[in-house]
Design an enzyme around this catalytic site. Structure first.
Site: not given
Ligand code: PAF
Length: 303
Positions: A35, A41
């Site tokens: 996360g 990402h």
């Protein structure tokens, strides 16, 4: 406009969401994360999408306690699921798997876990004992749950990538592991969820890591010793950077041989603390011929 990803928080929900794609034989892509998602990402998600086309892209979001040692930043590790879901939506992710710790480790710490072997004990593994046992164990569990055809990891965590490749090889896991290039800020700082811990001055100081690696790249044609000297000189000029390691290895993180044929690939890796934040970075090198070797100085390289 992309659709909102389906969110699974249990293994059963995940299995149900993947059932159709599995039955139809569509390839499944996985991007494992903890996360606090950023553009780095996002680029992993795009790579996964390119690989699986219309197959589902799954992003797992799980801050894995097993890979944090005592005194590390498990509690302060940023958790921001709502923002993460927005990024996943923008990137056209199909499924987000965001389980609880109890869902991943129902009986607490697993009795059976993966041993990272010699590569798990050097570099990051030296400072963070047990870290790679935790990483490999959770990645193996995610592979077991998602059963992906392709899994994408960032090259920024180069040792992690090397160990996951090794795990897949040694344990005959049928997953294609893809290493995606590091995404950098305008001034070269590698994107990392930990960059948010840096204040303005530290953020500026942290750019020294990238400059250090580039200084080595600039003279790579003169061989590993010269490249490492250039990197060290750049680092000596930097403020606020507390070095852990700076090494040149072969591309698999092994020790470079005494004689390196010109044109050989290598890797330069750095880890340092800026304030209380530990940062890592690395870059590829293509070494030229070693032009001068100094007596009494052992070969620079290897963890
Ligand atoms: O790189 C990370 O974010 C983590 O180490 C990973 C691969 C998701 C395992 O927890």
């Amino acid at each position: 406009m992309s659709a909102t990803p389906a969110v699974a928080s249990t293994r059963a929900e995940l299995a149900a969401l993947l059932a159709d794609a599995r039955a139809a034989g569509r390839p499944i892509g996985l991007v494992p994360t903890m996360g606090a998602l950023h553009d780095g990402h996002a680029s992993l998600m795009r790579t996964a999408r390119e690989r699986v086309a219309d197959g589902p892209v799954v992003v797992s979001i799980f801050v894995n306690p097993l890979q944090f040692g005592a005194g590390e930043d498990l509690d302060r590790y940023p958790r921001m699921l709502d923002d993460d879901l927005k990024l996943c939506e923008r990137e056209g992710v199909d499924i987000v798997f965001a389980p609880s710790v109890e869902e991943v480790y129902p009986g607490g710490d697993p009795q059976v876990s993966l041993k990272a072997g010699p590569l798990g004990k050097v570099l990051e593994g030296k400072t963070r004992p047990g870290h790679f046992r935790g990483v490999l164990t959770v990645v193996a569990k995610l592979f077991g749950l998602v059963r992906p055809d392709v899994a994408v990891f960032g090259q920024k965590d180069y040792q992690q990538l090397a160990l996951i490749r090794r795990m897949v090889l040694d344990l005959n896991m049928a997953v294609d592991v893809v290493g995606a290039e590091t995404v950098r800020e305008y001034d070269g700082l590698a994107l990392s969820s930990r960059n948010r811990y840096l204040d303005d001055e530290q953020r500026q100081q942290a750019t020294a890591l990238n400059r250090t690696l580039r200084a080595a790249q600039d003279v790579e044609r003169y061989g590993a010793d010269v490249a490492l000297d250039a990197a060290r000189a750049e680092l000596r000029a930097a403020d606020g950077v507390d070095l852990d390691y700076l090494v040149i290895t072969d591309p698999d993180l092994g020790v470079l041989p005494d004689v390196v044929p010109p044109g050989s690939g290598a890797r330069i890796l750095i880890a340092a603390r800026v304030g209380t934040t530990r940062l890592i970075d690395n870059m590829p090198l293509v070494l030229g011929e070693q032009v001068a070797s100094r007596e009494g100085e052992s070969s620079c390289c290897g963890p």
